[in-house]
Design a protein around this motif. Sequence first.
Motif, PDB file in Angstrom:
ATOM      1  N   SER A 255       0.845  -1.189   0.000  1.00 47.52           N
ATOM      2  CA  SER A 255       0.000   0.000   0.000  1.00 47.52           C
ATOM      3  C   SER A 255       0.884   1.243   0.000  1.00 47.52           C
ATOM      4  O   SER A 255       2.087   1.161   0.228  1.00 47.52           O
ATOM      5  CB  SER A 255      -0.913   0.016   1.229  1.00 47.52           C
ATOM      6  OG  SER A 255      -0.180   0.391   2.383  1.00 47.52           O
ATOM      7  N   GLU A 492     -13.011  -3.917  -0.633  1.00 44.83           N
ATOM      8  CA  GLU A 492     -13.352  -2.521  -0.336  1.00 44.83           C
ATOM      9  C   GLU A 492     -14.637  -2.391   0.475  1.00 44.83           C
ATOM     10  O   GLU A 492     -14.671  -1.608   1.442  1.00 44.83           O
ATOM     11  CB  GLU A 492     -13.446  -1.693  -1.614  1.00 44.83           C
ATOM     12  CG  GLU A 492     -13.774  -0.237  -1.303  1.00 44.83           C
ATOM     13  CD  GLU A 492     -13.465   0.709  -2.440  1.00 44.83           C
ATOM     14  OE1 GLU A 492     -13.868   1.876  -2.346  1.00 44.83           O
ATOM     15  OE2 GLU A 492     -12.814   0.284  -3.402  1.00 44.83           O
ATOM     16  N   VAL A 539      -5.033  -4.945  -4.904  1.00 50.07           N
ATOM     17  CA  VAL A 539      -4.887  -3.857  -3.951  1.00 50.07           C
ATOM     18  C   VAL A 539      -4.925  -2.506  -4.672  1.00 50.07           C
ATOM     19  O   VAL A 539      -5.673  -1.611  -4.304  1.00 50.07           O
ATOM     20  CB  VAL A 539      -3.583  -3.999  -3.139  1.00 50.07           C
ATOM     21  CG1 VAL A 539      -3.407  -2.803  -2.202  1.00 50.07           C
ATOM     22  CG2 VAL A 539      -3.600  -5.290  -2.327  1.00 50.07           C
ATOM     23  N   LYS A 698      -7.899   0.571   2.166  1.00 48.76           N
ATOM     24  CA  LYS A 698      -7.331  -0.773   2.056  1.00 48.76           C
ATOM     25  C   LYS A 698      -6.979  -1.266   3.445  1.00 48.76           C
ATOM     26  O   LYS A 698      -6.396  -0.519   4.248  1.00 48.76           O
ATOM     27  CB  LYS A 698      -6.070  -0.777   1.181  1.00 48.76           C
ATOM     28  CG  LYS A 698      -6.265  -0.211  -0.215  1.00 48.76           C
ATOM     29  CD  LYS A 698      -4.943  -0.183  -0.965  1.00 48.76           C
ATOM     30  CE  LYS A 698      -5.103   0.491  -2.319  1.00 48.76           C
ATOM     31  NZ  LYS A 698      -5.329   1.940  -2.195  1.00 48.76           N
TER      32      LYS A 698
END
Length: 891
Positions: A255, A492, A539, A698
């Motif tokens: 991320s 999500e 992601v 996330k």
Amino acid sequence: MNAAHLKTLFSPKTIAVIGASRSAGSVGYSLLKNLIDGGYKGIVYPVNPKYDSINGVKTYPDISSIGEKVDMAIIAVPASKVPMVLEACAKAGVPSSTIVTAGFKEAGAEGVQLTAKIQEIIHTYGLTVLGPNCLGFIRPPVDLNASFLRKNAKAGGIAFISQSGALGSAVLDWAVKENVGFSAFVSIGDMVDIGYHDLIDYFGNDPATSSILIYMESLTEARKFMSAARGFARTKPIIILKVGKSLEGARAARSHTGSLTGNDQVFDAAFKRVGVLRVKSIRELFDCAKTLAMQKRPGNNRLAIVTNAGGPGVIATDRLIDLGGKLADLQDQSVQYLNEKLPAVWSHENPVDVLGDADVLRYRHGVSVCLNDPFVDGVLVILTPQAVTDAAGVAREIVDVAKTNSKTILAAWMGDGDVEDGRRILEDGNIPAYERPEEAVKAFMNMYAYGSNLQLLNETPATTPHAFSPKTEMNRKIITDALKNGRYVLTEPEAKKFLTNYEIPVPRGYLAVNADDAVAKADSLGYPVVMKIVSADIVHKIDVGGVLTNLANSIAVRHAFESIIHSVSSHLPRAKIDGVYVEEMIQKKYELIIGSNKDPIFGPVIIFGMGGVAVEVFKDTNFGLPPLNMALAQRLIEGTKIYQLLKGFRGSSAVDISAIQFLLYKFAYMVCDFPQIKELDINPFVVDETGGIVLDAKVILDEKNNNPDGLRYSHLVISPYPSEYEKHVTTNTGQTVFLRPIRPEDEIMEAEMFTTFSSETQRFRFFGPIKDITHEMLIRYTQIDYDREIAIIAELSEGGKKRMLGVVRVISDAYNEMAEFAIVIGDPWQKQGLGGKMMEHMLDICRKRHVKKLYAYTLPDNSGMLHLFKKFGFTIKHDEDLYRVDLKLGD
């Protein structure tokens, strides 16, 4: 670790040198020589089966043959023999040892096995061990040189702790040359037992130590380090040179948050949080200690410069601005005064150039007016040797001026022999003197940074805007369900629900499984909408064409569904697709990132800053450690460039900063509550003057910590508010009182409670009257480290107002061996049975925390407390004008 053993280590009456030698140049020879030549007044027993005596001193074949009590052993034998020798010391009753031998963790698999054996012996016998792989230590106050260093240390107030032996040796050489004195000089080595936290605790309580300096390469026991550092940073400067910027913590993650958070930045955040000052060189390390010892810390970063040469003034100014300082704007009265006292061609601004032919009086005028200017926080005096310069005379004048002013003052006497006497006069007068102005400016800014860190420690946080009631169990179920399905990435919709359960705002949205479903969902939301792929295997959705925005009608939505599915399937044909998320389209002025990444040393780290797709380009971010309160959240926001825009810039409207603070507060508690979170990434959080909302989120779970029932806060290095100690009790008058741990936000309520104390109550609790209820006193009582101290308050709600009725407090030592007990109740609520219920609750807490022994002092005429102590089994002994009471809780 036993606290008493540290005393025997650093102030032993008897020492055995195991591996003592006659061979000049050997470690065993140097150790014995340093002990004897250093003036140590205790008894030294050389131990080596090869000799009957060494340099006329009787030598013993082994530790057991000494036949006398030995406080500390210095072990200098081959690594393979160290476990055997250490165990022999334990069986002979030697409580502490220093192992100087190398060849352990740094020496491969065999060394790791030897380290494990040493640790097992330490644990089995309850020993205290410094090292291995260290130089030993020097304690000048007791004339003890228990090292094999070539030089001895001068006595002074600095406790220096070095993880590197080679660097420690070089530092000692430099310190001897610079006339720097030490209360202790400790080479810590591999830290199989004694760590930084132990030494901070010991030297924090050592009256001979005024500051603690640390050279650090790596850190274990981060939570204990944070607790120890916070405990003493307010009273003694702790200054750290941390080297070795870890690649492990800085490696790219899945991320944005993970890729932004570097291990070195986390160290910065951790040090600031506990009031530690970080420096970047050995010179800075000692300069800071010297300056902090000599001068009062500046209240702000506005510096005035007085110089007899323009060039050095410009150099100092450039360095000041580079470091984030400010050149003070002198008030008009100051400039007018200087116009009258200085030649007409003086600079007429700051830096104050008193010109090359400046005499003593001209310097006095320049420095005194700057010190008295309310817009100046510190003064740097620069002198360059010129034909008419009296370096020593100016120094004496500056020392004299400084006596009548408490502001920070530093000096840069540039040159060598011509100004050497001047530098000596300045330092004798407690004004730090440097050779170069850049060094003095850096010292000033380090002093300011240290003061800012302490200010953060001492700041009373605002109360939270309103009640916060997270749905913790619902989030726990989301994590449990994902892990049962073998997933470590939340979808999500799951991530958005996770945030909603902690009252973090997200847009309305629905999962659609086909194009018709997507159109129906979009119609119900209203246009425009945004659509995103939903897959635990993806992601970064944008990278695979998984996001389309600003869809204005049903035709666009139908096309978007088909386009997203086709694009994602082309890029990632094996990805499991749950559908497409249809969400209301929201646009606001500013994009922020709020995230958390789990650091290998400090655990979860909070990140805040400028968000959006360019977050990794601009990297306008700031870092903090959970938990957060409103004050800490504000500092996190203020440490970014985008803060200038958020608070309103050039006529633009300000956003609701308090709402962002509260969001960070809730976000941090979410990270605290779930050790299973590895990364949590909100990007962007969009905000304007009407409010803010999460657009994308996330949540990545930690494959190494996926037990939902694990220890609740074991992943944190700062203990959060311990809600498990909350309890309701009923007084003898039938009132329901809430017992709970104290919070920093309780300062005002505690101040009000103090006003209910009669003079007798003050005398019973504090052994004398309380003259002033100061902020400094109250923060000591309300801003506590829950790992070392617990204060339970009794809270009563009456007519919509909360009142603090009393507080019971236990302050433990670092090892939970001893803890001091105290209790006080406001006069209106005494004799209602509240004291007994508070005392009973605290004793239960102490047993859960494995405190071994409680003690307290009370006045002989405090019959109420004596009755309570007897009721709960304390033993009572007369101790001068007081009674001392003790209660054993465990072994």
